[in-house]
Design an enzyme around this catalytic site. Structure first.
Site, PDB file in Angstrom:
ATOM      1  N   ASP A  50       5.757 -18.447 -33.250  1.00  0.00           N
ATOM      2  CA  ASP A  50       6.880 -19.293 -33.674  1.00  0.00           C
ATOM      3  C   ASP A  50       7.436 -19.987 -32.441  1.00  0.00           C
ATOM      4  O   ASP A  50       7.308 -19.478 -31.321  1.00  0.00           O
ATOM      5  CB  ASP A  50       7.987 -18.451 -34.333  1.00  0.00           C
ATOM      6  CG  ASP A  50       8.885 -19.290 -35.243  1.00  0.00           C
ATOM      7  OD1 ASP A  50       8.669 -19.262 -36.475  1.00  0.00           O
ATOM      8  OD2 ASP A  50       9.778 -19.989 -34.724  1.00  0.00           O
ATOM      9  N   ASP A  73       4.732 -23.768 -29.602  1.00  0.00           N
ATOM     10  CA  ASP A  73       5.294 -25.000 -30.152  1.00  0.00           C
ATOM     11  C   ASP A  73       4.171 -25.759 -30.850  1.00  0.00           C
ATOM     12  O   ASP A  73       3.255 -26.273 -30.196  1.00  0.00           O
ATOM     13  CB  ASP A  73       5.905 -25.856 -29.038  1.00  0.00           C
ATOM     14  CG  ASP A  73       6.518 -27.142 -29.596  1.00  0.00           C
ATOM     15  OD1 ASP A  73       6.461 -27.360 -30.832  1.00  0.00           O
ATOM     16  OD2 ASP A  73       7.035 -27.938 -28.787  1.00  0.00           O
ATOM     17  N   ASN A 100       1.096 -21.750 -41.432  1.00  0.00           N
ATOM     18  CA  ASN A 100       2.290 -21.862 -42.290  1.00  0.00           C
ATOM     19  C   ASN A 100       3.262 -22.926 -41.816  1.00  0.00           C
ATOM     20  O   ASN A 100       3.966 -23.529 -42.626  1.00  0.00           O
ATOM     21  CB  ASN A 100       3.012 -20.509 -42.339  1.00  0.00           C
ATOM     22  CG  ASN A 100       4.386 -20.617 -42.998  1.00  0.00           C
ATOM     23  OD1 ASN A 100       4.489 -20.795 -44.205  1.00  0.00           O
ATOM     24  ND2 ASN A 100       5.447 -20.528 -42.190  1.00  0.00           N
ATOM     25  N   TYR A 165       6.112 -36.332 -45.094  1.00  0.00           N
ATOM     26  CA  TYR A 165       5.831 -34.974 -45.582  1.00  0.00           C
ATOM     27  C   TYR A 165       4.705 -35.015 -46.613  1.00  0.00           C
ATOM     28  O   TYR A 165       3.759 -34.235 -46.556  1.00  0.00           O
ATOM     29  CB  TYR A 165       7.104 -34.368 -46.186  1.00  0.00           C
ATOM     30  CG  TYR A 165       6.974 -32.905 -46.566  1.00  0.00           C
ATOM     31  CD1 TYR A 165       6.791 -31.925 -45.593  1.00  0.00           C
ATOM     32  CD2 TYR A 165       7.052 -32.491 -47.893  1.00  0.00           C
ATOM     33  CE1 TYR A 165       6.681 -30.581 -45.933  1.00  0.00           C
ATOM     34  CE2 TYR A 165       6.952 -31.154 -48.242  1.00  0.00           C
ATOM     35  CZ  TYR A 165       6.773 -30.203 -47.260  1.00  0.00           C
ATOM     36  OH  TYR A 165       6.667 -28.875 -47.603  1.00  0.00           O
ATOM     37  N   LYS A 169       1.080 -33.367 -45.920  1.00  0.00           N
ATOM     38  CA  LYS A 169       0.681 -32.238 -46.751  1.00  0.00           C
ATOM     39  C   LYS A 169      -0.617 -32.550 -47.506  1.00  0.00           C
ATOM     40  O   LYS A 169      -1.408 -31.655 -47.796  1.00  0.00           O
ATOM     41  CB  LYS A 169       1.813 -31.860 -47.717  1.00  0.00           C
ATOM     42  CG  LYS A 169       2.946 -31.111 -47.027  1.00  0.00           C
ATOM     43  CD  LYS A 169       2.439 -29.802 -46.406  1.00  0.00           C
ATOM     44  CE  LYS A 169       3.529 -28.906 -45.902  1.00  0.00           C
ATOM     45  NZ  LYS A 169       3.008 -27.672 -45.259  1.00  0.00           N
TER      46      LYS A 169
HETATM   47  N1  LIG Z   1      10.352 -23.521 -49.108  1.00  0.00           N
HETATM   48  C1  LIG Z   1       9.793 -24.347 -49.958  1.00  0.00           C
HETATM   49  O1  LIG Z   1      10.346 -24.694 -51.025  1.00  0.00           O
HETATM   50  C2  LIG Z   1       8.429 -24.882 -49.643  1.00  0.00           C
HETATM   51  C3  LIG Z   1       7.780 -25.626 -50.646  1.00  0.00           C
HETATM   52  C4  LIG Z   1       6.524 -26.110 -50.410  1.00  0.00           C
HETATM   53  C5  LIG Z   1       5.907 -25.840 -49.202  1.00  0.00           C
HETATM   54  N2  LIG Z   1       6.537 -25.132 -48.251  1.00  0.00           N
HETATM   55  C6  LIG Z   1       5.849 -24.919 -46.981  1.00  0.00           C
HETATM   56  O2  LIG Z   1       6.000 -23.580 -46.563  1.00  0.00           O
HETATM   57  C7  LIG Z   1       5.915 -23.549 -45.149  1.00  0.00           C
HETATM   58  C8  LIG Z   1       7.043 -22.733 -44.605  1.00  0.00           C
HETATM   59  O3  LIG Z   1       8.262 -23.252 -45.049  1.00  0.00           O
HETATM   60  P1  LIG Z   1       9.570 -22.348 -45.127  1.00  0.00           P
HETATM   61  O4  LIG Z   1      10.584 -23.227 -45.734  1.00  0.00           O
HETATM   62  O5  LIG Z   1       9.309 -21.064 -45.809  1.00  0.00           O
HETATM   63  O6  LIG Z   1       9.873 -22.055 -43.637  1.00  0.00           O
HETATM   64  P2  LIG Z   1       9.577 -20.729 -42.784  1.00  0.00           P
HETATM   65  O7  LIG Z   1      10.812 -19.926 -42.819  1.00  0.00           O
HETATM   66  O8  LIG Z   1       8.309 -20.069 -43.167  1.00  0.00           O
HETATM   67  O9  LIG Z   1       9.280 -21.418 -41.388  1.00  0.00           O
HETATM   68  C9  LIG Z   1      10.260 -21.739 -40.525  1.00  0.00           C
HETATM   69  C10 LIG Z   1       9.756 -21.307 -39.160  1.00  0.00           C
HETATM   70  O10 LIG Z   1       8.902 -22.317 -38.584  1.00  0.00           O
HETATM   71  C11 LIG Z   1       9.246 -22.394 -37.225  1.00  0.00           C
HETATM   72  N3  LIG Z   1       8.913 -23.693 -36.636  1.00  0.00           N
HETATM   73  C12 LIG Z   1       9.460 -24.897 -36.900  1.00  0.00           C
HETATM   74  N4  LIG Z   1       8.929 -25.839 -36.108  1.00  0.00           N
HETATM   75  C13 LIG Z   1       8.028 -25.209 -35.314  1.00  0.00           C
HETATM   76  C14 LIG Z   1       7.166 -25.640 -34.286  1.00  0.00           C
HETATM   77  N5  LIG Z   1       7.142 -26.914 -33.863  1.00  0.00           N
HETATM   78  N6  LIG Z   1       6.366 -24.731 -33.699  1.00  0.00           N
HETATM   79  C15 LIG Z   1       6.372 -23.437 -34.079  1.00  0.00           C
HETATM   80  N7  LIG Z   1       7.194 -22.962 -35.048  1.00  0.00           N
HETATM   81  C16 LIG Z   1       8.009 -23.841 -35.654  1.00  0.00           C
HETATM   82  C17 LIG Z   1      10.754 -22.164 -37.216  1.00  0.00           C
HETATM   83  O11 LIG Z   1      11.183 -21.715 -35.958  1.00  0.00           O
HETATM   84  C18 LIG Z   1      10.978 -21.125 -38.285  1.00  0.00           C
HETATM   85  O12 LIG Z   1      11.017 -19.813 -37.766  1.00  0.00           O
HETATM   86  C19 LIG Z   1       5.881 -25.007 -44.666  1.00  0.00           C
HETATM   87  O13 LIG Z   1       4.564 -25.394 -44.380  1.00  0.00           O
HETATM   88  C20 LIG Z   1       6.405 -25.756 -45.872  1.00  0.00           C
HETATM   89  O14 LIG Z   1       5.935 -27.085 -45.905  1.00  0.00           O
HETATM   90  C21 LIG Z   1       7.794 -24.662 -48.438  1.00  0.00           C
END
Ligand SMILES: NC(=O)c1ccc[n+]([C@@H]2O[C@H](COP(=O)([O-])OP(=O)(O)OC[C@H]3O[C@@H](n4cnc5c(N)ncnc54)[C@H](O)[C@@H]3O)[C@@H](O)[C@H]2O)c1
Length: 265
Positions: A50, A73, A100, A165, A169
């Protein structure tokens, strides 16, 4: 919990979580953290990458078994490659890689900027193929590996919100299919979970927990998904139970994409 991932080594890119925890809970839960916890509960050693080492460390502290937190990063190619090297050096050859990390934009076509387009591409797609490329050689050596890409229904349908986005995606799914087809005969599989509305910490932070009712209103199941439900689908695709499945997108959306587009209530 079964030990179907016993002895496997997994790397989760974007395995921290940032944002408010759910009511009655203290640990913010996003998809990445839920995935790391689930893979661990099924027996895997889990390396959590992360951009926030603190958030990755919190995830590792909650694992059921061994793990390692790594600062990475996703927007930086060298950092993506270095994180995979660190993971292999400390935990061993990777059997499972979960891409992820993802950031959502807010710009439709009229105002889509080069800057937003660039960072979305770097984080949502480039980091994924770079990570896969770095992990691939040891998987090919061992003739064993499973990639799971965390996608979004925005890669298939337009929500009218963010051009970058949606485009990234969609591209992510193309990367997944390429990896799957190219290495299908070498013991390496690649699949995606395509997520609908998930009640993640990040979504709570960006849209507020109060926004969840509106988000749930379009879902035939009448509720948002839980990160743990996304994680269960990821664990399945990462496991030998999905041994003859590659190049596929498993939609986890509570029925949204199966429905005629009318509000649920
Ligand atoms: N939550 C939703 O409704 C949803 C819906 C569709 C898809 N997704 C996808 O699920 C995945 C995770 O989303 P989430 O909302 O659960 O977030 P998450 O909580 O899994 O991820 C957030 C984490 O990503 C880290 N992060 C952000 N930018 C970064 C970078 N440049 N390098 C390394 N780490 C980084 C952040 O520090 C944070 O800890 C994403 O790919 C998202 O597109 C989420």
């Amino acid at each position: 919990m079964s030990g179907r991932l016993q002895g496997r080594v997994a790397y989760v890119l974007g395995g921290g979580s940032e944002g408010p925890a759910r009511d009655g809970e203290s640990l913010p839960m996003g998809n990445g953290r839920a995935i790391a916890l689930r893979l661990s509960a099924e027996g895997a050693t889990v390396v959590v990458g992360d951009k926030s080492l603190d958030r990755a460390t919190v995830t590792v502290e909650h694992l059921d078994g061994p793990g390692l937190a790594v600062e990475v990063d996703a927007a930086d190619p060298d950092s993506c490659r270095a994180a995979v090297s660190t993971a292999i050096a400390h935990a061993g050859a990777l059997d499972i890689v979960v891409c992820n990390v993802g950031i959502s934009g807010r710009e439709p076509l009229k105002v889509q900027s080069l800057e937003d387009w660039g960072i979305a591409g770097d984080v949502n797609v480039r980091s994924h193929w770079l990570t896969a490329q770095a992990a691939l050689p040891t998987m090919l050596e061992n003739a064993r590996g499973a990639f799971v890409f965390v996608g979004s229904t925005a890669g298939i349908y337009s929500s009218r919100r963010s051009l970058s986005y949606e485009a990234t995606k969609a591209a992510q799914l193309a990367v997944m299919r390429h990896v799957a087809v190219r290495y299908a005969d070498r013991g390496v599989r690649a699949n995606a979970v395509v997520l609908g509305n998930i009640d993640s910490a990040l979504v709570r932070r960006e849209f507020g927990a109060g926004g969840s009712d509106a988000r749930a209103g379009v879902v035939p199941m009448g509720r948002e998904g839980r990160p743990e439900e996304a994680a269960a689908a990821v664990a399945f695709l990462a496991s030998d139970d999905a041994g003859y499945i590659t190049g596929q997108s498993l939609v986890v959306d509570g029925g949204v994409s199966a429905a005629w587009p009318t509000p649920h209530r």
